[in-house]
Design an enzyme around this catalytic site. Structure first.
Site, mmCIF file in Angstrom:
data_model
loop_
_atom_site.group_PDB
_atom_site.id
_atom_site.type_symbol
_atom_site.label_atom_id
_atom_site.label_comp_id
_atom_site.label_asym_id
_atom_site.label_seq_id
_atom_site.Cartn_x
_atom_site.Cartn_y
_atom_site.Cartn_z
ATOM 1 N N ASN A 59 33.622 -10.270 11.945
ATOM 2 C CA ASN A 59 31.966 -9.878 12.615
ATOM 3 C C ASN A 59 30.770 -11.615 11.766
ATOM 4 O O ASN A 59 30.668 -12.051 12.737
ATOM 5 C CB ASN A 59 30.651 -8.806 12.094
ATOM 6 C CG ASN A 59 29.225 -8.759 12.671
ATOM 7 O OD1 ASN A 59 29.177 -9.143 13.888
ATOM 8 N ND2 ASN A 59 28.916 -9.311 11.807
ATOM 9 N N ASP A 88 26.498 -14.124 10.912
ATOM 10 C CA ASP A 88 26.980 -13.796 11.909
ATOM 11 C C ASP A 88 27.804 -14.868 12.767
ATOM 12 O O ASP A 88 27.189 -15.430 12.988
ATOM 13 C CB ASP A 88 26.642 -12.568 13.586
ATOM 14 C CG ASP A 88 26.515 -11.065 12.540
ATOM 15 O OD1 ASP A 88 25.951 -11.164 11.635
ATOM 16 O OD2 ASP A 88 26.811 -10.414 13.142
ATOM 17 N N ASP A 126 36.853 -5.234 9.665
ATOM 18 C CA ASP A 126 35.464 -4.753 8.972
ATOM 19 C C ASP A 126 34.627 -5.059 10.116
ATOM 20 O O ASP A 126 34.275 -5.677 10.892
ATOM 21 C CB ASP A 126 34.743 -6.007 7.572
ATOM 22 C CG ASP A 126 33.680 -5.273 7.201
ATOM 23 O OD1 ASP A 126 33.770 -4.837 6.390
ATOM 24 O OD2 ASP A 126 32.909 -6.213 7.357
ATOM 25 N N GLU A 130 36.689 -0.331 10.929
ATOM 26 C CA GLU A 130 35.962 0.175 10.249
ATOM 27 C C GLU A 130 35.007 0.300 11.481
ATOM 28 O O GLU A 130 34.387 -0.450 11.829
ATOM 29 C CB GLU A 130 35.667 -0.374 9.290
ATOM 30 C CG GLU A 130 33.958 -0.025 8.797
ATOM 31 C CD GLU A 130 33.105 -0.463 7.724
ATOM 32 O OE1 GLU A 130 33.136 -0.202 6.534
ATOM 33 O OE2 GLU A 130 32.848 -1.392 8.093
HETATM 34 CA CA LIG Z 1 27.715 -10.042 15.040
#
Ligand SMILES: [Ca+2]
Ligand SMILES: [Ca+2]
Length: 558
Positions: free
Chosen positions: A149, A213, A244, A285
């Site tokens: 991410n 991000d 993750d 996750e």
């Molecule tokens: Ca994102």
């Protein structure tokens, strides 16, 4: 001379034994050369390790700096699994999940500054590969944390992006905006962060300003992540990835989590991983509720995901002596997955208070929760130190303290006594440590050993089809699952007092008279029921009394 039927049967048995032998030989060979049987993870028990806190090397270039490393990990592999099966003394886990091992400016590593290297505090790539070979040699597979991410704000690409003007090419790899479209993220945290000066605008970092991000709308991000995944799976040889924070990959308008686009990206990424390394295991996750987690798994976005709702239900059921909470959660899962159980079970991980802390320090309840965990359907994950009954509450670094190996002051055997450890062990280490529990047969550590072997030995326990079973007491935990040649009934008393054993009724099951019945957990003897023509039984009372905080596993084998 036996009649022909028995001769045929003996031949068949010999043949089956040979097939089984060849199978186990092939499995061992596959592990040695890095090949993976499909769905190997369904039979595994995973152990989650924070490398920084596991073991500091005692010799070599990484030794005695108070930071755990790959050499320390190699030195402790026999504790995890010595490759000797039940004959050995090890915990018996068959897979490891390493929390981030990449270069990172943080102590935890969830902000990666180079996806293609290892953290030099832990060792170099050659040492990591040696660790991998040592793990594989013992029959242990290894998955590593992969953080799709966001990057570290120290990642060279983000640093370059910060220097660029508004139309810069590298800026497009992250989510920059002249004016933030909204200031707050999915849990009302600040998610847009000033990029240094007004003309440079803002960037999106759902977790913090240190974790910008990635912009998944730029194909170069997908390409970067795929190259990194291929590097680890194929070139380095890990057996899978733990992804993750998978809820947050792609934002669409005001929807900042659980988007269709995110699940689609994951599905293609997981397919890519399976293509570059057949059998590789991709677990995510996803902290969403079980409906959303099921949608991701069943849609092929992930092989598996942590079932956090089930973990909470387990702990709360045990803490409140109310098995109905857990029974209801399991019934919902059975409905969502149509009887399949690909999810991962756990009590806690590196983000949660330790199980014993959540259970108010109560050892009996901790043992009960552990028994429940390893008799649940799914793939069990265990966070390092839980097998010792470590206690810890937030903030996060307190959940990630050094593994206590011995009572040695002041580092509990995590590092040499004269070394300043990166973090002090928990103050109860003189009692809560591996050496103190290893030879005490009634220790929590030895309960874990027993439960891990029981779990690994029983397909019905791990992945059996649920069978409806009725008990005459709603206060007890009662489950039944079956495969073609095995059935298990799990009966639990979560209360602090002994209770009368329940009468159990089943309408139909795979059971046939003549199957062998034994109780496998509390070490007691049970009376077998009368099995009827449909594999059912009626009003069977297997045990006159259930001990306080007990879980019985009644197991039939063909
Ligand atoms: Ca994102
Ligand atoms: Ca070290």
């Amino acid at each position: 001379m036996p009649p022909p039927f028995f001769a045929r049967r003996r031949f068949l048995l010999c043949f089956l034994a040979l097939v089984a032998l060849a199978g186990s030989w092939l499995r061992a060979a596959a592990l040695a050369d890095g090949g993976l049987p499909p769905d190997w993870w369904r039979d595994a028990v995973f152990y989650e390790i924070f490398v920084r806190s596991f073991a500091d090397a005692r010799s070599g270039p990484l030794a005695n700096d108070g930071i755990g490393d790959f050499q320390g990990l190699i030195d402790k592999l026999d504790y995890l699994n010595d490759g000797q099966g039940a004959a050995g003394k090890s915990l018996g886990v068959t897979a490891l999940w390493l929390m981030p091992i990449h270069p990172s400016p943080s102590y935890h590593g969830y902000d990666v500054s180079d996806y293609f290297a290892v953290n030099p505090e832990f060792g170099d790539m050659e040492l990591f590969k040696r660790f991998l070979a040592e793990a594989h040699r013992r029959g242990i597979r290894v998955i590593i944390d992969f953080v799709p991410n966001h990057a570290s704000s120290q990642h060279p690409l983000f640093q370059q992006a910060l220097k660029e003007s508004a139309d810069g090419d590298t800026r497009k790899l992250f989510r920059f905006a002249e004016v933030p479209p909204e200031l707050f993220g999915p849990w009302d945290q600040r998610a847009w962060h000033p990029a240094g000066s007004p003309e440079r605008g803002f960037y999106y970092g759902v977790f913090s300003s240190e974790m910008p991000d990635w912009n998944f709308n730029d194909p170069r991000v997908t390409e970067h992540h795929r190259r990194a995944a291929e590097f680890w799976l194929k070139d380095v040889g890990v057996d899978g990835l733990r992804l993750d924070a998978v809820r947050y990959l792609l934002e669409v308008g005001e929807q900042l989590q659980d988007t269709t686009e995110t699940r689609e990206w994951l599905r293609e990424f997981t397919e890519f991983c399976h293509r570059v390394k057949p059998g590789s295991f991709i677990i995510g996750e996803n902290t969403a509720r079980m409906t959303e987690v099921a949608r991701a798994i069943r849609g092929g976005a992930l092989d598996s995901a942590f079932e956090f709702d089930l973990a909470r239900a387990t702990i709360e059921s045990v803490r409140l002596h109310t098995p109905g909470i857990l029974t209801k959660a399991l019934a919902r899962l059975d409905a969502l997955y149509a009887g399949d159980s690909p999810w991962a079970t756990l009590l806690t991980n590196h983000d949660q208070e330790r199980a014993r802390t959540q259970l108010d320090g109560n050892e009996a309840l901790t043992r009960l929760a552990t028994k429940v965990l390893f008799t649940l359907p799914g793939v069990p994950f265990l966070y390092y130190g839980e097998e010792l009954g470590m206690q810890a509450a937030k903030p996060d670094p307190e959940l990630r303290t050094p593994m206590p190996w011995t009572a040695e002051s002041p580092n509990a055997g995590f590092a040499a006594a004269g070394v300043r450890a990166w973090k002090a062990p928990k103050p109860d280490y003189p009692e809560v440590n591996v050496a103190a529990q290893r030879d005490a047969s009634d220790s929590l550590l030895n309960l874990y050993r027993r439960l891990i072997r029981l779990n690994e030995s029983s397909v019905a326990l791990r992945h059996g089809r649920p069978v409806p079973i009725v008990a005459d007491s709603a206060r007890l935990y009662v489950q039944m699952r079956e495969t073609a040649d095995e059935a298990v009934v799990i009966v639990g008393n979560f209360g602090a007092e002994p209770v009368a054993g329940p009468k159990l009724t089943v309408e139909r099951s795979v059971l046939r008279s003549g199957w062998q019945l034994s109780e496998e957990l509390e070490r007691t003897t049970v009376a077998a029921p009368e099995i009827n023509a449909t594999g059912g039984f009626e009003g069977w009372r297997p045990l006159p009394e259930l001990a306080p905080q007990s879980v019985y596993v009644l197991r039939w084998r063909r």
